[in-house]
Write a protein that holds these residues in place. Structure first.
Motif, PDB file in Angstrom:
ATOM      1  N   UNK A 100       2.608  -3.651   2.059  1.00 20.89           N
ATOM      2  CA  UNK A 100       2.388  -4.511   3.212  1.00 20.89           C
ATOM      3  C   UNK A 100       2.746  -3.846   4.542  1.00 20.89           C
ATOM      4  N   UNK A 101       3.452  -2.738   4.471  1.00 25.53           N
ATOM      5  CA  UNK A 101       3.850  -2.061   5.703  1.00 25.53           C
ATOM      6  C   UNK A 101       4.149  -0.600   5.373  1.00 25.53           C
ATOM      7  N   UNK A 102       4.295   0.190   6.407  1.00 27.96           N
ATOM      8  CA  UNK A 102       4.498   1.626   6.168  1.00 27.96           C
ATOM      9  C   UNK A 102       5.361   2.220   7.273  1.00 27.96           C
ATOM     10  N   UNK A 103       5.982   3.338   6.949  1.00 26.61           N
ATOM     11  CA  UNK A 103       6.831   3.976   7.961  1.00 26.61           C
ATOM     12  C   UNK A 103       7.020   5.440   7.670  1.00 26.61           C
ATOM     13  N   UNK A 104       7.518   6.139   8.682  1.00 26.44           N
ATOM     14  CA  UNK A 104       7.697   7.584   8.569  1.00 26.44           C
ATOM     15  C   UNK A 104       8.923   7.956   9.399  1.00 26.44           C
ATOM     16  N   UNK A 105       9.629   8.994   8.987  1.00 24.12           N
ATOM     17  CA  UNK A 105      10.828   9.387   9.736  1.00 24.12           C
ATOM     18  C   UNK A 105      11.025  10.882   9.666  1.00 24.12           C
ATOM     19  N   UNK A 113       8.653  13.806   8.335  1.00 26.81           N
ATOM     20  CA  UNK A 113       8.591  14.572   7.097  1.00 26.81           C
ATOM     21  C   UNK A 113       8.949  13.764   5.861  1.00 26.81           C
ATOM     22  N   UNK A 114       9.156  12.473   6.024  1.00 31.40           N
ATOM     23  CA  UNK A 114       9.082  11.628   4.830  1.00 31.40           C
ATOM     24  C   UNK A 114       8.677  10.223   5.203  1.00 31.40           C
ATOM     25  N   UNK A 115       8.064   9.552   4.243  1.00 33.65           N
ATOM     26  CA  UNK A 115       7.473   8.266   4.571  1.00 33.65           C
ATOM     27  C   UNK A 115       7.470   7.313   3.396  1.00 33.65           C
ATOM     28  N   UNK A 116       6.989   6.097   3.676  1.00 37.33           N
ATOM     29  CA  UNK A 116       7.129   5.022   2.705  1.00 37.33           C
ATOM     30  C   UNK A 116       6.046   3.978   2.908  1.00 37.33           C
ATOM     31  N   UNK A 117       5.547   3.446   1.820  1.00 34.05           N
ATOM     32  CA  UNK A 117       4.777   2.212   1.905  1.00 34.05           C
ATOM     33  C   UNK A 117       5.585   1.140   1.184  1.00 34.05           C
ATOM     34  N   UNK A 118       5.727  -0.010   1.822  1.00 35.90           N
ATOM     35  CA  UNK A 118       6.629  -1.053   1.316  1.00 35.90           C
ATOM     36  C   UNK A 118       5.862  -2.231   0.735  1.00 35.90           C
ATOM     37  N   UNK A 119       6.367  -2.734  -0.356  1.00 36.68           N
ATOM     38  CA  UNK A 119       5.951  -4.021  -0.895  1.00 36.68           C
ATOM     39  C   UNK A 119       7.207  -4.873  -0.854  1.00 36.68           C
ATOM     40  N   UNK A 139       3.602  16.125   8.914  1.00 35.64           N
ATOM     41  CA  UNK A 139       3.165  14.755   9.217  1.00 35.64           C
ATOM     42  C   UNK A 139       1.851  14.450   8.491  1.00 35.64           C
ATOM     43  N   UNK A 140       0.959  15.435   8.516  1.00 33.90           N
ATOM     44  CA  UNK A 140      -0.345  15.254   7.857  1.00 33.90           C
ATOM     45  C   UNK A 140      -0.147  15.086   6.339  1.00 33.90           C
ATOM     46  N   UNK A 141       0.719  15.918   5.773  1.00 34.76           N
ATOM     47  CA  UNK A 141       0.974  15.835   4.331  1.00 34.76           C
ATOM     48  C   UNK A 141       1.519  14.447   3.983  1.00 34.76           C
ATOM     49  N   UNK A 142       2.445  13.969   4.781  1.00 34.50           N
ATOM     50  CA  UNK A 142       3.060  12.662   4.490  1.00 34.50           C
ATOM     51  C   UNK A 142       2.026  11.542   4.597  1.00 34.50           C
ATOM     52  N   UNK A 143       1.261  11.554   5.665  1.00 34.00           N
ATOM     53  CA  UNK A 143       0.289  10.472   5.856  1.00 34.00           C
ATOM     54  C   UNK A 143      -0.785  10.498   4.765  1.00 34.00           C
ATOM     55  N   UNK A 144      -1.232  11.688   4.404  1.00 32.48           N
ATOM     56  CA  UNK A 144      -2.228  11.784   3.328  1.00 32.48           C
ATOM     57  C   UNK A 144      -1.622  11.314   2.003  1.00 32.48           C
ATOM     58  N   UNK A 145      -0.374  11.678   1.787  1.00 33.75           N
ATOM     59  CA  UNK A 145       0.304  11.264   0.549  1.00 33.75           C
ATOM     60  C   UNK A 145       0.471   9.760   0.492  1.00 33.75           C
ATOM     61  N   UNK A 146       0.839   9.168   1.608  1.00 36.27           N
ATOM     62  CA  UNK A 146       1.001   7.706   1.629  1.00 36.27           C
ATOM     63  C   UNK A 146      -0.346   7.029   1.367  1.00 36.27           C
ATOM     64  N   UNK A 147      -1.391   7.584   1.943  1.00 31.18           N
ATOM     65  CA  UNK A 147      -2.730   7.006   1.733  1.00 31.18           C
ATOM     66  C   UNK A 147      -3.104   7.054   0.245  1.00 31.18           C
ATOM     67  N   UNK A 148      -2.687   8.107  -0.438  1.00 35.81           N
ATOM     68  CA  UNK A 148      -2.997   8.212  -1.880  1.00 35.81           C
ATOM     69  C   UNK A 148      -2.238   7.173  -2.696  1.00 35.81           C
ATOM     70  N   UNK A 149      -1.138   6.651  -2.143  1.00 35.05           N
ATOM     71  CA  UNK A 149      -0.371   5.616  -2.848  1.00 35.05           C
ATOM     72  C   UNK A 149      -0.901   4.201  -2.578  1.00 35.05           C
ATOM     73  N   UNK A 150      -1.901   4.098  -1.728  1.00 31.89           N
ATOM     74  CA  UNK A 150      -2.307   2.766  -1.267  1.00 31.89           C
ATOM     75  C   UNK A 150      -2.728   1.839  -2.405  1.00 31.89           C
ATOM     76  N   UNK A 151      -3.315   2.446  -3.456  1.00 36.29           N
ATOM     77  CA  UNK A 151      -3.811   1.623  -4.571  1.00 36.29           C
ATOM     78  C   UNK A 151      -2.698   0.827  -5.229  1.00 36.29           C
ATOM     79  N   UNK A 152      -1.442   1.246  -5.015  1.00 39.22           N
ATOM     80  CA  UNK A 152      -0.320   0.537  -5.636  1.00 39.22           C
ATOM     81  C   UNK A 152      -0.004  -0.778  -4.932  1.00 39.22           C
ATOM     82  N   UNK A 153      -0.579  -0.967  -3.745  1.00 37.17           N
ATOM     83  CA  UNK A 153      -0.327  -2.180  -2.985  1.00 37.17           C
ATOM     84  C   UNK A 153       0.876  -2.011  -2.081  1.00 37.17           C
TER      85      UNK A 153
END
Ligand code: GLU
Length: 183
Positions: free
Chosen positions: A30-35, A66-72, A14-28
């Motif tokens: 509007x929402x995020x999720x994990x499963x 164990x996997x997640x997404x940031x959505x545009x 969970x920590x790896x996924x959340x940290x990884x998603x945070x590193x993608x934030x610069x791409x822009x």
């Protein structure tokens, strides 16, 4: 385009996924999720807004993913319901997706004509539902998954799907024509 993260390994997933998603934030986004799929059951948690808001809910609800997404958003409004991951109606397939499925409208119309109900406005849900159908038709052969993606979907997409012990990634689109991967 936004972000996809998946992880199988010894670290706190969970920590790896959340940290990884945070590193993608610069791409822009509007929402995020994990499963996660645990004991053959899919659980997902989604939120509008920042990865930090998702992390707060993850902590509050003791969620492990164990996997997640940031959505545009490209198809459908910025709502929690449209945020990824998306799950097939029988809860057997879950996926996140970046990009656009160009033939999503046709896929959806065809499935709806056969009585299948959709729960989101996204193009991605058509892939979850159609993917599930194709998976069943192929008797669950893992090797069929990439073939299925190439056969049914057009447009540029990166997808990630979690099966029982595997995370599958798919890339389609002109620059990767004929190539897709898994890990
Ligand atoms: N087309 C998808 C959607 O609107 C994914 C967009 C993305 O995050 O790249 O939900």
């Amino acid at each position: 385009m936004c972000g996809i993260m998946g992880y199988i390994g010894d670290r706190d997933t969970t920590k790896v996924i959340l940290e990884g998603l945070a590193k993608h934030e610069y791409r822009g986004y509007d929402s995020a999720g994990i499963a996660v799929i645990k004991d053959n059951k899919i659980s997902e948690l989604r939120t509008i807004g920042r990865v930090s808001q998702l992390a707060e809910r993850v902590a509050k609800e003791h969620f492990t993913g164990d996997f997640g997404h940031t959505r545009w958003a490209t198809h459908g409004g910025v709502t929690e319901n449209n945020a990824h991951p998306h799950v097939s109606s029988d809860h057997r397939v879950v996926l996140v997706h970046n990009g656009i499925i160009e033939n999503a409208r046709e896929i959806r119309a065809d499935l709806e004509a056969h009585g299948i109900k959709f729960h989101t406005e996204t193009d991605t849900e058509s892939a979850a539902v159609k993917g599930r159908q194709a998976w069943t038709a192929a008797a669950g052969l893992f090797g069929s998954a990439g073939t299925m993606i190439k056969r049914f979907f057009s447009g540029c997409a990166g997808m990630l799907r979690r099966a029982a012990k595997h995370i599958w990634t798919f890339l389609t689109g002109p620059w990767k024509k004929g190539k897709w991967g898994q890990n």
